[in-house]
Design an enzyme around this catalytic site. Structure first.
Site, mmCIF file in Angstrom:
data_model
loop_
_atom_site.group_PDB
_atom_site.id
_atom_site.type_symbol
_atom_site.label_atom_id
_atom_site.label_comp_id
_atom_site.label_asym_id
_atom_site.label_seq_id
_atom_site.Cartn_x
_atom_site.Cartn_y
_atom_site.Cartn_z
ATOM 1 N N GLY A 11 0.796 -1.228 0.000
ATOM 2 C CA GLY A 11 0.000 0.000 0.000
ATOM 3 C C GLY A 11 0.822 1.268 0.000
ATOM 4 O O GLY A 11 0.362 2.317 0.453
ATOM 5 N N SER A 12 2.045 1.211 -0.553
ATOM 6 C CA SER A 12 2.844 2.441 -0.570
ATOM 7 C C SER A 12 2.209 3.488 -1.493
ATOM 8 O O SER A 12 2.316 4.696 -1.237
ATOM 9 C CB SER A 12 4.286 2.155 -0.980
ATOM 10 N N ASN A 13 1.533 3.039 -2.540
ATOM 11 C CA ASN A 13 0.832 4.010 -3.396
ATOM 12 C C ASN A 13 -0.406 4.563 -2.711
ATOM 13 O O ASN A 13 -0.732 5.745 -2.866
ATOM 14 C CB ASN A 13 0.495 3.383 -4.749
ATOM 15 N N ARG A 90 -5.759 -8.315 -8.597
ATOM 16 C CA ARG A 90 -6.890 -9.031 -9.199
ATOM 17 C C ARG A 90 -7.397 -8.223 -10.373
ATOM 18 O O ARG A 90 -7.265 -7.007 -10.396
ATOM 19 C CB ARG A 90 -8.016 -9.192 -8.188
ATOM 20 N N ASN A 106 -5.929 2.227 -13.036
ATOM 21 C CA ASN A 106 -4.921 1.276 -12.571
ATOM 22 C C ASN A 106 -3.529 1.857 -12.789
ATOM 23 O O ASN A 106 -3.310 2.686 -13.670
ATOM 24 C CB ASN A 106 -5.059 -0.052 -13.326
ATOM 25 N N HIS A 108 0.451 0.744 -13.448
ATOM 26 C CA HIS A 108 1.259 -0.400 -13.880
ATOM 27 C C HIS A 108 2.734 0.004 -13.899
ATOM 28 O O HIS A 108 3.080 1.043 -14.460
ATOM 29 C CB HIS A 108 0.822 -0.871 -15.279
ATOM 30 N N GLU A 173 6.074 6.247 -9.375
ATOM 31 C CA GLU A 173 4.652 5.942 -9.135
ATOM 32 C C GLU A 173 4.067 6.859 -8.065
ATOM 33 O O GLU A 173 2.963 7.390 -8.227
ATOM 34 C CB GLU A 173 4.490 4.493 -8.649
HETATM 35 C C1 GRF Z 1 3.166 -1.067 -7.674
HETATM 36 O O1 GRF Z 1 4.426 -1.204 -8.264
HETATM 37 C C2 GRF Z 1 2.090 -1.089 -8.736
HETATM 38 O O2 GRF Z 1 2.473 -0.500 -9.926
HETATM 39 C C3 GRF Z 1 1.897 -2.575 -8.935
HETATM 40 O O3 GRF Z 1 1.998 -3.103 -7.638
HETATM 41 C C4 GRF Z 1 2.822 -2.280 -6.834
HETATM 42 C C5 GRF Z 1 2.052 -1.931 -5.597
HETATM 43 O O4 GRF Z 1 2.819 -1.405 -4.583
HETATM 44 N N1 GRF Z 1 0.666 -2.829 -9.632
HETATM 45 P P1 GRF Z 1 2.111 -0.811 -3.272
HETATM 46 O O5 GRF Z 1 1.197 -1.897 -2.689
HETATM 47 O O6 GRF Z 1 1.347 0.419 -3.659
HETATM 48 O O7 GRF Z 1 3.244 -0.514 -2.337
#
Ligand code: GRF
Length: 200
Positions: A11-13, A90, A106, A108, A173
């Site tokens: 969940g870093s994003n 998923r 999404n 990627h 990201e």
């Molecule tokens: C990210 O690199 C995203 O692009 C990919 O999974 C990773 C998720 O990282 N689909 P986080 O859970 O947000 O840290």
């Protein structure tokens, strides 16, 4: 903009999105965080930010359509406008795609259409590309094939390892995703009749 964020892991994003909202750089709120795993660290991040959560388990996905119906209902109950997939491992199925047409985004970790799938960073590294990057796109019924909203390049240096490349990708990201979500929140992102995304 009311967002539902879908996660599966660290969940870093999600954290980058929470931080951008708190810093006043993203004019949105997260109404619900949904995790496809009960042990995702992102759930702790959500709880720390007082965001309601819904955690599913592997068993819930034995019937993937029923799982997506449950998620879709929870997102609608939370009055979500946009579904933000952030490391959600998923595929979004018809109950989600139909309830949120062109409203599921999404992230990627490669430059689509190159290196789709669950291992975008390591696949690009193993191939030996000198340039990879990050893609934000709308989700549709084909995995990693929805209309592209934004892309940012990341160069692969001679001394890069898989780990250092992962770090570079994640740093990009964490900046790009909140920026793109802000463009969506302010109504600057539209899909044209040509099926391509246009940013005004
Ligand atoms: C990210 O690199 C995203 O692009 C990919 O999974 C990773 C998720 O990282 N689909 P986080 O859970 O947000 O840290």
């Amino acid at each position: 903009m009311n967002m539902g964020v879908l996660i599966s892991g660290s969940g870093s994003n999600l954290q980058a999105i929470i931080d951008a909202i708190e810093a006043g750089m993203l004019d949105a709120r997260i109404a619900l965080v949904v995790s496809s795993r009960a042990d995702a660290y992102g759930l702790i991040r959500a709880e720390q930010a007082s965001i309601p959560t819904l955690a599913l388990t592997k068993a819930d996905y034995e019937d993937p359509l029923a799982a997506d119906e449950r998620i879709s209902k929870a997102l609608q109950d939370a009055q979500v406008d946009y579904v933000v997939m952030a490391g959600y491992m998923r595929k979004a199925l018809s109950p989600l795609l139909d309830a949120f047409p062109n409203r599921i985004v999404n992230l990627h970790p490669a430059l689509l259409p190159s290196f789709p799938g669950a291992h975008g960073i390591s696949d690009a590294f193993a191939y030996g590309v000198k340039l990879t990057g990050v893609t934000v796109h709308f989700a549709n019924d084909e995995y990693d094939k929805g209309a592209i909203i934004a892309q940012k390049p990341v160069f692969v240096a001679e001394d890069d390892t898989l780990e250092s490349l992962e770090e570079k990708i994640h740093a990009v990201e964490h900046k790009l995703y909140p920026q793109v979500l802000q463009l969506i929140a302010q109504g600057s992102v539209a899909i044209g009749e040509d099926g391509k995304v246009h940013i005004h």
